[in-house]
Motif scaffolding. Structure first.
Motif, PDB file in Angstrom:
ATOM      1  N   ILE A 246       5.965  13.631  -9.181  1.00 49.97           N
ATOM      2  CA  ILE A 246       6.422  14.767  -8.377  1.00 49.97           C
ATOM      3  C   ILE A 246       7.164  15.804  -9.205  1.00 49.97           C
ATOM      4  O   ILE A 246       7.196  16.995  -8.855  1.00 49.97           O
ATOM      5  N   HIS A 247       7.746  15.385 -10.328  1.00 52.58           N
ATOM      6  CA  HIS A 247       8.478  16.328 -11.178  1.00 52.58           C
ATOM      7  C   HIS A 247       7.566  17.113 -12.113  1.00 52.58           C
ATOM      8  O   HIS A 247       8.017  18.025 -12.813  1.00 52.58           O
ATOM      9  N   LYS A 248       6.292  16.770 -12.153  1.00 53.46           N
ATOM     10  CA  LYS A 248       5.330  17.490 -13.005  1.00 53.46           C
ATOM     11  C   LYS A 248       3.985  17.595 -12.276  1.00 53.46           C
ATOM     12  O   LYS A 248       2.982  17.021 -12.723  1.00 53.46           O
ATOM     13  N   PRO A 249       3.968  18.294 -11.147  1.00 50.56           N
ATOM     14  CA  PRO A 249       2.769  18.358 -10.313  1.00 50.56           C
ATOM     15  C   PRO A 249       1.560  18.946 -11.013  1.00 50.56           C
ATOM     16  O   PRO A 249       0.418  18.627 -10.649  1.00 50.56           O
ATOM     17  N   GLU A 250       1.782  19.779 -12.028  1.00 51.16           N
ATOM     18  CA  GLU A 250       0.654  20.389 -12.728  1.00 51.16           C
ATOM     19  C   GLU A 250      -0.206  19.349 -13.437  1.00 51.16           C
ATOM     20  O   GLU A 250      -1.394  19.575 -13.699  1.00 51.16           O
ATOM     21  N   THR A 251       0.365  18.176 -13.731  1.00 49.85           N
ATOM     22  CA  THR A 251      -0.397  17.138 -14.428  1.00 49.85           C
ATOM     23  C   THR A 251      -1.362  16.413 -13.500  1.00 49.85           C
ATOM     24  O   THR A 251      -2.161  15.599 -13.960  1.00 49.85           O
ATOM     25  N   THR A 252      -1.299  16.676 -12.208  1.00 47.49           N
ATOM     26  CA  THR A 252      -2.196  16.009 -11.269  1.00 47.49           C
ATOM     27  C   THR A 252      -3.463  16.817 -11.019  1.00 47.49           C
ATOM     28  O   THR A 252      -4.333  16.375 -10.257  1.00 47.49           O
ATOM     29  N   PHE A 253      -3.582  17.990 -11.640  1.00 45.62           N
ATOM     30  CA  PHE A 253      -4.770  18.819 -11.422  1.00 45.62           C
ATOM     31  C   PHE A 253      -6.033  18.068 -11.851  1.00 45.62           C
ATOM     32  O   PHE A 253      -6.125  17.561 -12.964  1.00 45.62           O
ATOM     33  N   GLY A 254      -6.984  17.978 -10.955  1.00 41.57           N
ATOM     34  CA  GLY A 254      -8.258  17.364 -11.281  1.00 41.57           C
ATOM     35  C   GLY A 254      -8.257  15.853 -11.332  1.00 41.57           C
ATOM     36  O   GLY A 254      -9.232  15.242 -11.785  1.00 41.57           O
ATOM     37  N   ASN A 255      -7.198  15.194 -10.875  1.00 40.74           N
ATOM     38  CA  ASN A 255      -7.211  13.729 -10.870  1.00 40.74           C
ATOM     39  C   ASN A 255      -6.671  13.184  -9.551  1.00 40.74           C
ATOM     40  O   ASN A 255      -6.187  13.931  -8.702  1.00 40.74           O
ATOM     41  N   VAL A 256      -6.760  11.884  -9.376  1.00 43.95           N
ATOM     42  CA  VAL A 256      -6.480  11.270  -8.078  1.00 43.95           C
ATOM     43  C   VAL A 256      -5.039  11.410  -7.626  1.00 43.95           C
ATOM     44  O   VAL A 256      -4.739  11.287  -6.435  1.00 43.95           O
ATOM     45  N   LYS A 257      -4.113  11.675  -8.550  1.00 48.11           N
ATOM     46  CA  LYS A 257      -2.715  11.792  -8.146  1.00 48.11           C
ATOM     47  C   LYS A 257      -2.456  13.070  -7.360  1.00 48.11           C
ATOM     48  O   LYS A 257      -1.413  13.217  -6.724  1.00 48.11           O
ATOM     49  N   ALA A 258      -3.409  14.009  -7.385  1.00 46.64           N
ATOM     50  CA  ALA A 258      -3.290  15.185  -6.524  1.00 46.64           C
ATOM     51  C   ALA A 258      -3.284  14.759  -5.059  1.00 46.64           C
ATOM     52  O   ALA A 258      -2.562  15.336  -4.234  1.00 46.64           O
ATOM     53  N   ASP A 259      -4.049  13.732  -4.721  1.00 45.04           N
ATOM     54  CA  ASP A 259      -4.063  13.219  -3.349  1.00 45.04           C
ATOM     55  C   ASP A 259      -2.711  12.629  -2.968  1.00 45.04           C
ATOM     56  O   ASP A 259      -2.271  12.736  -1.818  1.00 45.04           O
ATOM     57  N   VAL A 260      -2.060  11.994  -3.936  1.00 42.66           N
ATOM     58  CA  VAL A 260      -0.746  11.397  -3.685  1.00 42.66           C
ATOM     59  C   VAL A 260       0.274  12.475  -3.342  1.00 42.66           C
ATOM     60  O   VAL A 260       1.000  12.378  -2.340  1.00 42.66           O
ATOM     61  N   LEU A 261       0.344  13.515  -4.162  1.00 40.17           N
ATOM     62  CA  LEU A 261       1.328  14.563  -3.912  1.00 40.17           C
ATOM     63  C   LEU A 261       0.985  15.371  -2.667  1.00 40.17           C
ATOM     64  O   LEU A 261       1.887  15.839  -1.965  1.00 40.17           O
ATOM     65  N   ALA A 262      -0.295  15.517  -2.379  1.00 40.21           N
ATOM     66  CA  ALA A 262      -0.681  16.210  -1.146  1.00 40.21           C
ATOM     67  C   ALA A 262      -0.158  15.462   0.075  1.00 40.21           C
ATOM     68  O   ALA A 262       0.199  16.071   1.089  1.00 40.21           O
ATOM     69  N   LEU A 263      -0.067  14.135  -0.028  1.00 40.18           N
ATOM     70  CA  LEU A 263       0.441  13.313   1.066  1.00 40.18           C
ATOM     71  C   LEU A 263       1.961  13.282   1.102  1.00 40.18           C
ATOM     72  O   LEU A 263       2.568  13.341   2.178  1.00 40.18           O
ATOM     73  N   LYS A 264       2.594  13.217  -0.078  1.00 41.71           N
ATOM     74  CA  LYS A 264       4.019  12.917  -0.143  1.00 41.71           C
ATOM     75  C   LYS A 264       4.937  14.116  -0.390  1.00 41.71           C
ATOM     76  O   LYS A 264       6.132  14.029  -0.132  1.00 41.71           O
ATOM     77  N   ASP A 265       4.404  15.213  -0.906  1.00 31.81           N
ATOM     78  CA  ASP A 265       5.248  16.365  -1.238  1.00 31.81           C
ATOM     79  C   ASP A 265       4.835  17.576  -0.401  1.00 31.81           C
ATOM     80  O   ASP A 265       3.781  18.174  -0.657  1.00 31.81           O
TER      81      ASP A 265
ATOM     82  N   LYS B 175       0.833  -1.207   0.000  1.00 35.51           N
ATOM     83  CA  LYS B 175       0.000   0.000   0.000  1.00 35.51           C
ATOM     84  C   LYS B 175       0.868   1.258   0.000  1.00 35.51           C
ATOM     85  O   LYS B 175       0.659   2.176  -0.808  1.00 35.51           O
ATOM     86  N   GLU B 176       1.837   1.312   0.905  1.00 38.51           N
ATOM     87  CA  GLU B 176       2.733   2.474   0.943  1.00 38.51           C
ATOM     88  C   GLU B 176       3.634   2.509  -0.284  1.00 38.51           C
ATOM     89  O   GLU B 176       3.945   3.576  -0.829  1.00 38.51           O
ATOM     90  N   GLY B 177       4.038   1.323  -0.737  1.00 37.36           N
ATOM     91  CA  GLY B 177       4.935   1.252  -1.887  1.00 37.36           C
ATOM     92  C   GLY B 177       4.305   1.772  -3.160  1.00 37.36           C
ATOM     93  O   GLY B 177       4.967   2.465  -3.951  1.00 37.36           O
ATOM     94  N   ILE B 178       3.038   1.454  -3.394  1.00 39.25           N
ATOM     95  CA  ILE B 178       2.409   1.913  -4.624  1.00 39.25           C
ATOM     96  C   ILE B 178       2.165   3.417  -4.567  1.00 39.25           C
ATOM     97  O   ILE B 178       2.300   4.118  -5.572  1.00 39.25           O
ATOM     98  N   ILE B 179       1.852   3.932  -3.377  1.00 38.50           N
ATOM     99  CA  ILE B 179       1.705   5.383  -3.238  1.00 38.50           C
ATOM    100  C   ILE B 179       3.041   6.071  -3.523  1.00 38.50           C
ATOM    101  O   ILE B 179       3.098   7.097  -4.210  1.00 38.50           O
ATOM    102  N   ASP B 180       4.130   5.506  -3.008  1.00 39.34           N
ATOM    103  CA  ASP B 180       5.460   6.062  -3.278  1.00 39.34           C
ATOM    104  C   ASP B 180       5.772   6.042  -4.770  1.00 39.34           C
ATOM    105  O   ASP B 180       6.351   6.998  -5.313  1.00 39.34           O
ATOM    106  N   ALA B 181       5.408   4.964  -5.444  1.00 40.09           N
ATOM    107  CA  ALA B 181       5.657   4.859  -6.881  1.00 40.09           C
ATOM    108  C   ALA B 181       4.877   5.932  -7.640  1.00 40.09           C
ATOM    109  O   ALA B 181       5.395   6.556  -8.574  1.00 40.09           O
ATOM    110  N   PHE B 182       3.632   6.144  -7.235  1.00 35.24           N
ATOM    111  CA  PHE B 182       2.836   7.200  -7.861  1.00 35.24           C
ATOM    112  C   PHE B 182       3.477   8.565  -7.642  1.00 35.24           C
ATOM    113  O   PHE B 182       3.537   9.397  -8.547  1.00 35.24           O
ATOM    114  N   ALA B 183       3.956   8.795  -6.416  1.00 35.94           N
ATOM    115  CA  ALA B 183       4.572  10.088  -6.093  1.00 35.94           C
ATOM    116  C   ALA B 183       5.852  10.298  -6.906  1.00 35.94           C
ATOM    117  O   ALA B 183       6.061  11.371  -7.487  1.00 35.94           O
TER     118      ALA B 183
END
Length: 213
Positions: free
Chosen positions: A175-194, A163-171
């Motif tokens: 993480i190098h292109k945070p603008e691409t997470t606007f409006g999708n679930v990966k925004a939650d990932v970066l909010a947690l990890k960055d 569970k933590e590993g897949i979140i880390d992989a998503f992050a």
């Protein structure tokens, strides 16, 4: 000899074997095993719902669905889902696959993190997302038998800390292109990890636009 897991035959064509080798050599163990489980859970969902689908297209969609998270397939400014879809498209083009089939796989990968839409698309698209949602989110967990879950995870272990590993992989993949997470679930990932991540707000963009009214 073809491999069968939980009653599902792993595609064993030249193209499928090449895809397996490519993903195995490119992705981490965590992402490789996750992708194989996505195929298996997707295929099991298709069998349970009596859907007609092309197993080989489903396999390519599942195997490539996270390729956009890793080099050399991660672009500077596209969503990782689009990067993975483009990688699969290029792969299928090299194998002479029909454009209509390529479109199914492209959509399957590009839409796999967009809830509510894939289930209304063709089976290959719907089943890639179903596999992802089962393996990552545990959706429809109890629609699979204990034996099916055990056989899939025995062949392709989740391992401790998935569970933590897949979140880390998503992050790491976004993480190098945070603008691409606007409006999708990966925004939650970066909010947690960055800690430096600033979540975009749809309403703020509307209210702050150049339009006077």
């Amino acid at each position: 000899m073809a491999t069968t897991i939980a009653g599902i035959k792993i595609p064993d064509s030249i193209m499928a074997r090449e895809a397996t080798d490519l993903v195995r050599d490119t992705e981490t163990d965590l992402l490789f095993h996750h992708s194989r489980r996505v195929f298996l859970f997707g295929a099991l969902t298709g069998e349970r719902k009596a859907l007609k689908y092309d197993p080989e297209l489903l396999y390519i969609g599942a195997m490539f669905h996270d390729m956009g998270l890793v080099e050399p397939y991660s672009s500077k400014d596209e969503r990782f889902e689009v990067d993975g879809a483009n990688a699969a498209r290029d792969f299928l083009l090299r194998h002479g696959i029909a454009e209509t089939d390529i479109e199914q796989v492209w959509d399957a990968i590009a839409l796999h993190t967009t809830p509510g839409i894939p289930k209304h698309k063709k089976p290959v698209v719907a089943l890639v997302t179903a596999g992802v949602e089962m393996d990552v989110l545990g959706l429809a967990y109890h629609d699979f038998t204990q034996e099916q879950r055990d056989q899939v995870t025995h062949a392709h272990p989740r391992g401790e800390g998935f569970k933590e590993g897949i979140i880390d992989a998503f992050a790491q993949g976004t993480i190098h292109k945070p603008e691409t997470t606007f409006g999708n679930v990966k925004a939650d990932v970066l909010a947690l990890k960055d800690p430096h991540y600033h979540r975009g707000n749809f309403c703020s963009i509307i209210l702050g636009s150049a339009w006077k009214q």
